[in-house]
Structure formats: C-alpha cells, structure tokens
Scaffold this motif. Structure first.
Motif, PDB file in Angstrom:
ATOM      1  N   SER A 186       0.752  -1.181   0.024  1.00  0.00           N
ATOM      2  CA  SER A 186       0.104  -0.064   0.114  1.00  0.00           C
ATOM      3  C   SER A 186       0.890   1.338   0.164  1.00  0.00           C
TER       4      SER A 186
ATOM      5  N   ASP B 295      -4.782   5.661  -0.013  1.00  0.00           N
ATOM      6  CA  ASP B 295      -5.686   5.832   0.945  1.00  0.00           C
ATOM      7  C   ASP B 295      -6.450   4.432   1.155  1.00  0.00           C
TER       8      ASP B 295
ATOM      9  N   ALA C 133      -8.768   3.159   3.026  1.00  0.00           N
ATOM     10  CA  ALA C 133     -10.035   3.253   3.190  1.00  0.00           C
ATOM     11  C   ALA C 133     -10.805   3.102   1.918  1.00  0.00           C
ATOM     12  N   CYS C 134     -10.213   3.989   0.904  1.00  0.00           N
ATOM     13  CA  CYS C 134     -10.886   3.996  -0.489  1.00  0.00           C
ATOM     14  C   CYS C 134     -10.578   2.688  -1.197  1.00  0.00           C
ATOM     15  N   ARG C 135      -9.218   2.045  -0.863  1.00  0.00           N
ATOM     16  CA  ARG C 135      -8.777   1.087  -1.678  1.00  0.00           C
ATOM     17  C   ARG C 135      -9.808  -0.053  -1.171  1.00  0.00           C
ATOM     18  N   ARG C 136     -10.228  -0.256   0.239  1.00  0.00           N
ATOM     19  CA  ARG C 136     -11.084  -1.318   0.687  1.00  0.00           C
ATOM     20  C   ARG C 136     -12.372  -1.254   0.229  1.00  0.00           C
ATOM     21  N   ARG C 137     -12.929   0.050   0.022  1.00  0.00           N
ATOM     22  CA  ARG C 137     -14.222   0.021  -0.764  1.00  0.00           C
ATOM     23  C   ARG C 137     -14.328  -0.291  -2.208  1.00  0.00           C
TER      24      ARG C 137
ATOM     25  N   ASP D 172     -18.091   4.360  -3.853  1.00  0.00           N
ATOM     26  CA  ASP D 172     -19.272   4.387  -3.236  1.00  0.00           C
ATOM     27  C   ASP D 172     -20.309   3.606  -3.833  1.00  0.00           C
TER      28      ASP D 172
ATOM     29  N   PRO E 263     -18.586  -1.045   2.960  1.00  0.00           N
ATOM     30  CA  PRO E 263     -18.835   0.124   3.894  1.00  0.00           C
ATOM     31  C   PRO E 263     -19.787   1.074   3.377  1.00  0.00           C
TER      32      PRO E 263
END
Length: 880
Positions: free
Chosen positions: A466, A555, A557-561, A594, A703
């Motif tokens: 990452s 980022d 969090a963005c990657r997980r989404r 999203d 998420p």
C-alpha cells in the motif's frame, strides 16, 4: 506462379501474401480484434494499429518481422460506400512489418517481387509514387528495380508522407499502382484518375519523430509498415469492374438481390448502389458482433447500430419489406469463416443481435412513415408544394428515411423535396462527423509520449503493497513536461513504481498521497496510459522535482471500498448466470468507492423476484466466506479452466485469474478482497435497461452500505416529520396527497376553461360584420392553449358563419394563437391551418391544423398585437 496474372480467390490472395513473407522470416500473427487496445481509437482502422506501442518504443517487439491480414473498419467516408468502386466500411489490410530490422531497400524489393513474380503483374502495368523529397526511394526504384523514370511519380506531403498525428512517428511512403490502360502511354500520367489507376500497396518508411514545433528527428529504430488492400487485389486479379463484384462481397449482394427478387446486372444504378451498401455493411456488422460489439447509442455500439439501420433502409429501397438481415449475414459468415473462425462460433449471437436491431428499427421506420404523412398534410394545408430540406433530413437522421424514399412518397402526393436544403443539413452533419472522426493517435498524453524513450515504465506493486518508495520520472503541468512544480499546482506525475491502481477494467484509480522531504501531493486520480501510471493531483506543500525520491501511499479506506465493490461485481455476474441465464455476459462496468454498476447483455427486464434472488445469492456467497485464489496462468489454460473474460479487456499470453472456488473465476487485473466475508453486505439499488438488449444493475456493498442506509434513513425521517406520520405510514400519505393534487388539477383546468369562456363571451359584442360573415379577432390575457381553443370554438358556434382568431400569452416567452373558421369561410378559400401558421410566423413561430380549426405558437410575445392586427386585415380583405 506465371508472369501473367490469373484468377485468384480472396482467400488465395490472403494466403499467398502471408506465405510469401513467412518464407522471409516474418511471423504470421492473427488479426487483432476490431475493438482496439488503444483507448483513443474507437475501432481498429489500420493494419499497423495493433503495433502502435512498438512503434512508440513503449513495448519491445517479440518478433523483428511480422505479417498480418488485419480486419479494419472506417466510417468517415460512409456516404461514398456503394457509389465509388472501392470505398468500404469493412476491409482487410494485408501487411508486412519490420521493427528496426530491414528498411527501404528490402521493403521495395519485396514489394516489387510479390507484385510481379508472385501475383504476376506485368511491369508495364505498374506505376509507383514516392514522396517528393525522398531521393533515396526514387533511386532504389529507378536503379535497383529498374522502373522507368516516367513511371515514378513524386507526390507531395498530402499523398506520400504518412503521419500518425500532430506529433509522433512518421515518414515518407511509396505506393504501387496498377495501370489498367498502359497503352495510353507514360505522358501526363494522373494517378488521381481512378478509371485508369488503382493504388494497391503502400510502403511506409517510418523513420522520423515529429515534435510539437513540427521538427523532424530520426528515430532510433527505423520501421516498415505496409498495407496491401485485399479487396483491391481481388478486383484486379478477378478482372471485375469494382471491389463489390469480387468473391469477397458479391455473394452477399446476390443473396440480397434474390430476397428482393431482382437481378443485380439488370438493375439501374440506384438499385446497384443499395445492393453494394448491403454487401459492404453486412460484412462490417458480422465481424463487429463477432468481436463482441453490441448495438447502442454511444461509441462503437452506435457505429454498429447505424450500419445495421443503413442495411435495413437500403433493403426497403430495393423492395424488401420484411426482416432479411440474418439471411444475408449467413452468406457473410460462410465467406469469412475460413479466415476468421470466430464468426461461425458467434453465429447465434450475430443473428440474434441483427434480428433484434432490425425488428426495433422497422418499428421506428413505421413511426417515420406516420410522421411523413403528417408533414405532407401540413404542407398541403399551407398551400405549399415542397417538403422542406430540414423536415426531410429529420426523417433521414432520426427515423432512417433515405432522401430517395421521401422523394418517392412526396411525388405520389404531387409534392417535391427541397434537396438543396437537405444537402445543406447533411453537410453540417458530415462536418460534425469529420470533426469527431477517429484517427490513429500515436500521441496519447502528447508530452508523455515524447518522454517515453527517456523514462522508465511504471512498475505496479499495488497488489501486495500500500506504500512504496519511488522516483519521480516525469511531471506534467497542463500536459506540458516540466522539471519542477510548486505548491498549489495541478500536476500529472509519473513514478518508476507505484502502489496506486490505475483506472482500468471498470475500476477507478486509487486516491492517496505522494510525499517527500517537505513535499505533499494529494493524489485524486490515477490513469494507466500504455505502460505508465499517471497520478493526477495537486501539490499541497513544497516543490516537487523530477528525480526526487518520494513515498507513494494509497488511501487504504478508499482501496477497501473499491475492492469490496469489485469483488461484488464478480459475484453479481456469477449470480446472474446462475439465476437468469448462463449465456449472460458483461457489457460494461464501473467500480467506484461508493457504488458499483454492472451492465450485461439480456433481451428482457429482470423480474422483481429474480432481482431479490440475485441479491440473496450474492449475500449467501459473502456469508459463506469464500477465499480468493489469485494465479497468473497461460491464457489458454485459464480459458480451459472456465475463466470468464471481462468486457473490453485485451489479454497477453499470461493472465491474472481471480478465483473464488465454486462461485466465480474471471480474468481480471483489478484489486479484490481476499475473502468474500470482507464485503460484509450487498444491496441492489436498481435494475433498468440502458440500450437495446443491455440491462444495468446498480448496487452498493461493504462500507458504502452504511452511507446508503444513512441517506435513506435521513430522507424517511424528514418525510415523517413533514407529514407528521410514522415512517411506515409515509407511502400511504404520499398516495393520498397525489390523489388530492390530481383532483385539484382537474378542478383548476375546469375553472380555467370556465374563465376563458366567460372572458370570450364578452367578445361577442365586438363581432364585426364583413360581407355576409362575422369576424372576431382579439387577445385574451393569461389563457392556456386548450382553454383558448375551447373559447374560439364556442364563439364561432355563437356567431355562425364567420371566423374567430384569438391570441394569448399563457406564460412568459410563449404565444398561443387559435383560428376557428366556418364552412362558408372555408368555401371562400380560407383554411384555418394555413392561415394561423402564417400569422404565427410574425411571433417567431408556426403551426397548423384542420381547415376549420387550427392552433399555432410563437416565441415573441411583443409581436402578438401585430400578428392579430395582420389577421384582422387579411380576414377583412378576403371576406369583404
């Protein structure tokens, strides 16, 4: 082969060409798909296009020499198809290529050898052209090949200098022409005379690079790119008058002629043109659908739809009334399957797509016929004798009506068509099309390509890391290469290695930061351009310089989404295949942070029950916690195992396979969760059609589910507070309000009509006698068109023999005018439709209708008093 050219079939010409160069150490490569790897080009339009990265120096050639027969499609000259001897949308380009190996001398020698010794063309039948400044090529043709100077023509840059675009690789070229009439001598040779000459082989000497200032510098590796037109060679060797009557196309034409019950050779020129269009376009659509292009209203899908509709239209012109495209497609498939087996393999899909598009378009044509009837009636009511060019073009462009068909129907009604006006509208469209025409752009990210030979390609490490330490290879500001950039600047950055995923395969690029000593760059998007990852961002602190060593951090969090949503699309496709139809295939996708969007080929809407079952199945697989198995396999092995390919993706010899055993296995370069349980929850938001035969599911997962639920909860609470009801009572309250609103609108319309009648009744006393008739011309304030019409009819009923013309401005910027004439007034030559249409022109509008009642509109309310005064004057003149 003998020195005299003999009849050769199209398949024989293709094989002879490929074998000739294979014997000279060229690797025979299969034709690339009509869907190009290059995202800047809509369709594969030249034999060299698949080799673009090699010519740019972005990819190392696996072979120094190659030869291909490349299927191509071009539509920039579509209006010439069928009208000239050799314009086509689909054609095959035979080519031999050298990547830094042999150059002019060998390319020219082999070009002459295959033309004269293999295909048997007499040197007396050949003329060559060279770039006017290329003395080297001129000397080779004259001194080594022995072509007489009189048959070597120097031509300018427009004809004999090949360019890829404003910048990039380029070079002079030399063309070989066949002369059908050498007996006319060598004086005044005009290569533009297509009754005598046909260019069949083009040799491009790619030896320069052109910069933004137009300067030419020699390339490090000089390349050869040639193109021999298969259809043109067939015309020459089969001794037919045009490309269409070769064995490559004529059987398709004959099939269409048989369906229409006509003889091609006994037909007039217009009928032959239509048959040629059908022959050409059917080849195009068969190969496009075989390469998994689906008809739509955008991009290459629109090209396919337009070609199919032209086939249907020209079928109508030659007398075919029913569906026929699948029959002619069968002939095209049979002609192509030897060289392109995929057309037979995709036969069912080809015919299904054609049948669906043809059926839909025939219904559109029916609507066009109804519109044409309305136009004819309006023209007649206005006393005109000509259909406007604008109306004819609307019929052509929107409803597929050829001008010839409109003219025929008009002639039956004793009318003509404004052909000059039609051609003017057509020219506007041609200019728009040319402005947007696809070209071979070898200058993707202009400045970036200039740097391609000097900077290192990006190593992607994002599958396992990452954050990485990287070197800044290039900085672009507004597309221009810079050595440094300061805080506040929007930049594009190329690194030697990166953890950032570059937008591809439907998945958007990562977000994050690039940082260093006193430097912070916010990365807002990442795109993959060839082998370079371009990081789009803004420098928030410090000065960034080429050569800096920085830390690139995504980022998480963005990657997980994105990972959750991407894996969810794989599970969604598997669920669609399991529950709806195993033949369903992907037609596009979007994987964002999203939400996710998945387009798929399906001829019908899904039922509510199917949507629920699909959602439940995906959530079941998520709960079962299937682990991902990621492998890199040979393409053939991956396909043999049953891996599903992603729409629009091109694959090399080795591919990355994402496998959730017993659930889903796809070829994919995107990022994914390691276990389906990481997705959490999956929710379908909508299912709808986006094009003929294409459906779209939008959904959220992971998420993003919480964002979705929070938004819905906020909306429901707001509605509950406003209506002062419990959340579960909101739907019933809305239904009640809708019913109340509908009743109120009905009451309002009734009151408006009554008010208009009340206002109009006061006009009876203003009725003026003219001859033996009465006329009322007046303006009513704030009366809608329907109420104005009711008022005019009521007034005419009360005055009997006469004419009523009323005007109003129901809302700002709009004018409404109504004319109601009695039968006695009609007998005196006055028709309400024609009359009110002419009056409305004063207000910048128009309209029409029946002889006794008609309505019109306008845009300039200030002109309404003038229009009504003109109406009164004309009525008095006609009736007095």
């Amino acid at each position: 082969m003998s020195s005299n050219p003999q009849y050769l079939s199209g398949n024989e010409i293709r094989n002879i060409f490929l074998d000739f160069f294979a014997q000279r150490n060229h690797q025979i490569l299969p034709s690339a798909s009509l869907v190009p790897e290059d995202p800047t080009v809509l369709l594969t339009i030249a034999g060299m296009l698949p080799f673009k990265p090699i010519f740019l120096g972005q990819r190392t050639a696996e072979f120094k020499r190659a030869t291909t027969s490349q299927k191509c499609i071009r539509t920039n000259d579509i209006e010439n198809v069928g009208r000239t001897k050799r314009h086509h949308t689909f054609f095959e380009m035979l080519g031999n290529f050298s990547f830094g190996d042999y150059f002019k001398e060998q390319a020219i020698a082999w070009g002459w050898e295959i033309s004269t010794q293999v295909f048997g063309f007499s040197p007396q039948n050949l003329v060559v052209s060279v770039f006017e400044e290329d003395d080297e090529a001129f000397g080779i043709w004259r001194d080594q090949i022995g072509v007489p100077v009189a048959r070597i023509k120097r031509l300018g840059e427009d004809d004999n200098f090949w360019v890829s675009g404003p910048t990039g690789p380029c070079g002079p070229c030399s063309e070989i022409y066949y002369d059908f009439h050498p007996e006319r001598g060598d004086e005044n040779i005009d290569l533009e005379d297509d009754t005598r000459f046909i260019e069949f082989y083009n040799l491009v000497f790619m030896q320069y690079n052109r910069d933004a200032s137009g300067n030419l510098t020699p390339l490090q590796n000089k390349n050869i790119d040639t193109g021999m037109g298969l259809e043109r060679m067939a015309q020459i060797l089969q001794k037919v008058p045009n490309n269409y009557e070769t064995d490559l196309i004529f059987p398709i034409i004959q099939t269409a002629a048989q369906i229409a019950g006509i003889d091609y050779h006994k037909s007039d020129e217009k009928t032959k043109v239509s048959l040629k269009v059908i022959g050409d376009h059917v080849r195009s659509v068969v190969h496009m659908i075989a390469d998994e292009i689906r008809a739509s209203n955008v991009g290459r899908g629109y090209v396919l739809r337009r070609l199919i509709r032209r086939v249907v239209r020209h079928g109508r012109l030659i007398g075919i009334s029913g569906e026929f495209t699948t029959q002619v497609a069968e002939t095209a498939i049979a002609l192509s399957e030897l060289a392109y087996p995929n057309v037979r393999q995709r036969e069912a899909a080809i015919k299904a797509e054609l049948q669906r598009e043809e059926s839909n378009f025939l219904r559109t044509l029916d609507r066009g016929e109804k519109l044409l009837e309305e136009i004819i009636q309006e023209v007649k009511q206005q006393g005109e004798t000509q259909i406007s060019g604008e109306s004819a073009f609307t019929l052509y462009d929107t409803y597929g009506f050829p001008l010839e068909l409109t003219q025929e129907v008009a002639e039956e009604n004793n009318l003509t068509v404004d052909e000059v006006g039609f051609n003017a509208e057509m020219q506007k469209q041609v200019e728009r099309a040319k402005a947007a025409h696809e070209t071979i752009d070898l200058t993707v990210q202009g400045s970036l390509d200039k740097l391609a030979e000097h900077i290192q390609v990006t190593e992607f490490l994002g599958y396992t890391q990452s954050a990485v330490t990287a070197k800044v290879e290039a900085i672009l500001v507004e597309g221009v290469s810079q050595e440094e950039a300061e805080a506040g600047t929007e930049v594009q950055i190329v690194l030697d290695k990166t953890p950032f995923y570059g937008e591809s395969g439907g998945q958007i690029g990562d977000r994050g930061y690039i940082s260093g000593d006193g430097i912070v760059v916010r990365v807002e998007d990442v795109k993959k351009e060839s082998d370079f990852f371009v990081h789009f961002g803004r420098i928030e602190r410090g000065t960034l310089r080429v050569g800096d060593h920085v830390t690139a951090q995504i980022d998480p969090a963005c990657r997980r989404r994105a990972q959750a949503n991407h894996t969810a699309t794989h599970l969604l496709q598997a669920a669609l295949k399991k529950i709806v139809d195993d033949s369903i295939s992907q037609a596009g996708s979007l994987v964002s942070f999203d939400r996710l969007r998945f387009d798929f080929n399906c001829p019908r809407a899904l039922t509510a029950e199917e949507v629920q079952q699909i959602e439940e199945q995906v959530n079941t697989w998520i709960a079962e916690a299937h682990s991902a198995k990621v492998e890199v396999l040979p393409l053939a092995e991956a396909k043999a195992r049953g891996a599903v390919a992603m729409f629009g993706e091109k694959y090399g010899d080795e591919v990355r396979v994402i496998d959730f055993p017993n659930v889903s296995m796809e070829l994919c370069g995107g990022t994914h969760v390691s276990n389906t349980a990481e997705i959490g929850v999956f929710k379908i938001i909508s299912e709808a059609g986006v094009a003929s035969g294409v459906r779209r599911i939008e959904a959220v997962s992971g998420p993003a589910i919480l964002d979705y639920l929070n938004l819905r909860d906020k909306v429901v609470k707001d509605l509950s507070d406003r209506f002062k009801v419990k959340p579960e009572e909101v739907p019933d309250r809305i239904t009640s309000l809708q019913s109340e609103l509908k009743n109120s609108q009905k009451e309002l319309e009734t009151l408006k009509g009554q008010l208009a009648i009340a206002k109009s009744d006061s006009l009876l006393q203003t009725a003026e006698t003219v001859g033996d008739s009465k006329i009322i011309v007046a303006q009513l304030e704030d009366v809608d068109p329907e109420s104005l019409k009711t008022a005019a009819e009521r007034l005419l009923q009360k005055i009997g023999n006469g004419a009523v013309v009323l005007g109003s401005v129901p809302e700002e910027g709009k004018v409404s005018i109504v004319a109601a004439f009695s039968a006695e007034v009609n007998k005196k030559g006055l028709q309400a439709g024609k009359f009110v249409g002419a009056i409305a022109k004063i207000c910048g509008g128009g309209g029409g209708g029946r002889p006794n009642l008609a309505q019109a509109g306008g845009r300039d309310a200030s002109k309404l008093p003038e229009a009504l005064q003109q109406a009164e004057s004309e009525l008095k003149s006609a009736l007095g």
